[in-house]
Write an enzyme that holds these catalytic residues in place. Structure first.
Site, mmCIF file in Angstrom:
data_model
loop_
_atom_site.group_PDB
_atom_site.id
_atom_site.type_symbol
_atom_site.label_atom_id
_atom_site.label_comp_id
_atom_site.label_asym_id
_atom_site.label_seq_id
_atom_site.Cartn_x
_atom_site.Cartn_y
_atom_site.Cartn_z
ATOM 1 N N ALA A 151 0.802 -1.236 0.000
ATOM 2 C CA ALA A 151 0.000 0.000 0.000
ATOM 3 C C ALA A 151 0.834 1.285 0.000
ATOM 4 C CB ALA A 151 -1.010 0.041 1.150
ATOM 5 N N SER A 178 9.672 -6.655 -2.213
ATOM 6 C CA SER A 178 11.118 -6.966 -2.216
ATOM 7 C C SER A 178 11.781 -6.409 -0.954
ATOM 8 C CB SER A 178 11.807 -6.468 -3.489
ATOM 9 O OG SER A 178 11.373 -5.204 -3.908
HETATM 10 N N1 PPS Z 1 2.506 -11.960 4.619
HETATM 11 C C1 PPS Z 1 2.438 -11.042 3.636
HETATM 12 N N2 PPS Z 1 3.323 -10.015 3.612
HETATM 13 C C2 PPS Z 1 3.254 -9.101 2.631
HETATM 14 N N3 PPS Z 1 2.339 -9.115 1.608
HETATM 15 C C3 PPS Z 1 1.449 -10.135 1.607
HETATM 16 C C4 PPS Z 1 1.452 -11.132 2.609
HETATM 17 N N4 PPS Z 1 0.446 -12.008 2.334
HETATM 18 C C5 PPS Z 1 -0.171 -11.570 1.220
HETATM 19 N N5 PPS Z 1 0.422 -10.452 0.768
HETATM 20 C C6 PPS Z 1 0.041 -9.756 -0.489
HETATM 21 O O1 PPS Z 1 1.079 -10.048 -1.426
HETATM 22 C C7 PPS Z 1 1.625 -8.864 -1.958
HETATM 23 C C8 PPS Z 1 3.153 -8.829 -1.825
HETATM 24 O O2 PPS Z 1 3.732 -9.727 -2.714
HETATM 25 P P1 PPS Z 1 5.216 -9.505 -3.208
HETATM 26 O O3 PPS Z 1 5.515 -10.549 -4.212
HETATM 27 O O4 PPS Z 1 5.391 -8.094 -3.626
HETATM 28 O O5 PPS Z 1 6.044 -9.751 -1.857
HETATM 29 S S1 PPS Z 1 7.605 -9.991 -1.672
HETATM 30 O O6 PPS Z 1 8.295 -9.062 -2.568
HETATM 31 O O7 PPS Z 1 7.907 -11.378 -2.013
HETATM 32 O O8 PPS Z 1 7.871 -9.708 -0.248
HETATM 33 C C9 PPS Z 1 1.044 -7.707 -1.204
HETATM 34 O O9 PPS Z 1 0.548 -6.880 -2.220
HETATM 35 P P2 PPS Z 1 0.871 -5.341 -2.321
HETATM 36 O O10 PPS Z 1 -0.118 -4.725 -1.392
HETATM 37 O O11 PPS Z 1 0.564 -5.026 -3.766
HETATM 38 O O12 PPS Z 1 2.283 -5.028 -1.992
HETATM 39 C C10 PPS Z 1 -0.098 -8.266 -0.382
HETATM 40 O O13 PPS Z 1 -1.314 -7.951 -1.015
HETATM 41 N N1 ADP Z 2 1.220 9.564 -4.051
HETATM 42 C C1 ADP Z 2 0.672 8.364 -4.149
HETATM 43 N N2 ADP Z 2 1.256 7.422 -4.913
HETATM 44 C C2 ADP Z 2 0.718 6.186 -4.995
HETATM 45 N N3 ADP Z 2 -0.406 5.782 -4.353
HETATM 46 C C3 ADP Z 2 -1.031 6.686 -3.573
HETATM 47 C C4 ADP Z 2 -0.520 8.004 -3.416
HETATM 48 N N4 ADP Z 2 -1.322 8.665 -2.580
HETATM 49 C C5 ADP Z 2 -2.290 7.808 -2.224
HETATM 50 N N5 ADP Z 2 -2.144 6.617 -2.813
HETATM 51 C C6 ADP Z 2 -3.054 5.468 -2.643
HETATM 52 O O1 ADP Z 2 -2.379 4.453 -1.912
HETATM 53 C C7 ADP Z 2 -2.802 3.157 -2.334
HETATM 54 C C8 ADP Z 2 -1.581 2.394 -2.781
HETATM 55 O O2 ADP Z 2 -1.952 1.083 -3.197
HETATM 56 P P1 ADP Z 2 -1.070 0.245 -4.196
HETATM 57 O O3 ADP Z 2 -0.652 1.085 -5.357
HETATM 58 O O4 ADP Z 2 -1.820 -1.017 -4.479
HETATM 59 O O5 ADP Z 2 0.222 -0.035 -3.302
HETATM 60 P P2 ADP Z 2 1.269 -1.235 -3.386
HETATM 61 O O6 ADP Z 2 1.338 -1.709 -4.810
HETATM 62 O O7 ADP Z 2 2.546 -0.611 -2.914
HETATM 63 O O8 ADP Z 2 0.767 -2.286 -2.459
HETATM 64 C C9 ADP Z 2 -3.795 3.361 -3.470
HETATM 65 O O9 ADP Z 2 -5.092 3.288 -2.920
HETATM 66 C C10 ADP Z 2 -3.479 4.796 -3.947
HETATM 67 O O10 ADP Z 2 -4.601 5.445 -4.501
#
Ligand code: PPS
Ligand code: ADP
Length: 204
Positions: free
Chosen positions: A35, A106
């Site tokens: 996020a 990562s």
């Molecule tokens: N335990 C745990 N920790 C972190 N994230 C979790 C976990 N379980 C599920 N998820 C979901 O998987 C997304 C992260 O996957 P990644 O491949 O980016 O993770 S990593 O780079 O291998 O650490 C991450 O998505 P993003 O929110 O888009 O980052 C989560 O939605």
């Molecule tokens: N400056 C910004 N850049 C990127 N996302 C933002 C920003 N400000 C607010 N957000 C919000 O934060 C959230 C980020 O989610 P996401 O892009 O899925 O994050 P991640 O891929 O790192 O998990 C979205 O709901 C997006 O609208």
């Protein structure tokens, strides 16, 4: 009607590909907490580059963790292997003269360093972008409700809560998403690419 095919023995080298596509590849490696904004920025950047008719591809959890890496979980070893494989895939895309955007947490410095090494040893461009937002902010955003579940103990080893995130020490770019708009983040990245000569003006 038969097409005449001219066969050129030997593989196509990177200079020939660059001439054909008018661009050199680069991997833009986004790292940060869940996020923090990696996917949002990667999508916006991809759209921006595609509108300029640049060849680009985005790798993220949706097309990697549900396919090639669906055998992997979130323990440390699985994350190491996840990132190792993604480093190899992005190397291939970038070798094919693609602007490759990767959006994965990562969390480990050593894994990101390995991804960089895989590229640099092949003579390929690689930059790391720290997509940074404080834990309080990402917990507040919590678009998928995962932080709430992690705090409730329903998800184990969740990055930032019960698993580590090692922030970059020397990323090429540091974007603080709590203080900037998505389009400003895209601007920061494209300005950097132009300034360093990774892309040239005049597309689109
Ligand atoms: N335990 C745990 N920790 C972190 N994230 C979790 C976990 N379980 C599920 N998820 C979901 O998987 C997304 C992260 O996957 P990644 O491949 O980016 O993770 S990593 O780079 O291998 O650490 C991450 O998505 P993003 O929110 O888009 O980052 C989560 O939605
Ligand atoms: N400056 C910004 N850049 C990127 N996302 C933002 C920003 N400000 C607010 N957000 C919000 O934060 C959230 C980020 O989610 P996401 O892009 O899925 O994050 P991640 O891929 O790192 O998990 C979205 O709901 C997006 O609208």
């Amino acid at each position: 009607m038969a097409t005449n095919i001219t066969f050129h023995p030997g593989s196509v080298n990177i200079e020939e590909r660059v001439d054909l596509l008018q661009q050199r590849g680069i991997t833009i490696w986004l790292t940060g907490l869940s996020a923090s904004g990696k996917s949002t920025i990667a999508c916006a950047l991809e759209q921006h580059l595609l509108h300029q008719h640049r060849f680009t591809y985005r790798l993220d959890g949706d097309n990697v963790r549900f396919g090639l890496n669906k055998d992997l979980g979130f323990d440390e070893k699985s994350r190491n292997e996840n990132i190792r494989r993604i480093g190899e895939i992005s190397r291939l895309f970038t070798d094919a003269a693609c602007i490759t955007l990767t959006a994965f947490i990562s969390p480990y410095r050593a894994d990101r360093a390995l991804a960089r090494k895989i590229h640099e040893e092949a003579g390929l461009n690689f930059i790391e972008v720290f997509v940074d937002a404080p834990l309080e902010v990402v917990e507040q955003r919590d678009p998928k409700g995962l932080y709430r579940k992690a705090r409730a103990g329903e998800i184990q080893e969740f990055t930032g809560i019960s698993a580590p995130y090692e922030p970059p020490l020397n990323a090429e770019l540091h974007i603080k998403t709590a203080d900037c708009e998505v389009k400003e983040a895209v601007q920061m990245i494209t300005d950097y690419l132009l300034e360093k000569g990774y892309i040239t003006a005049g597309h689109g």
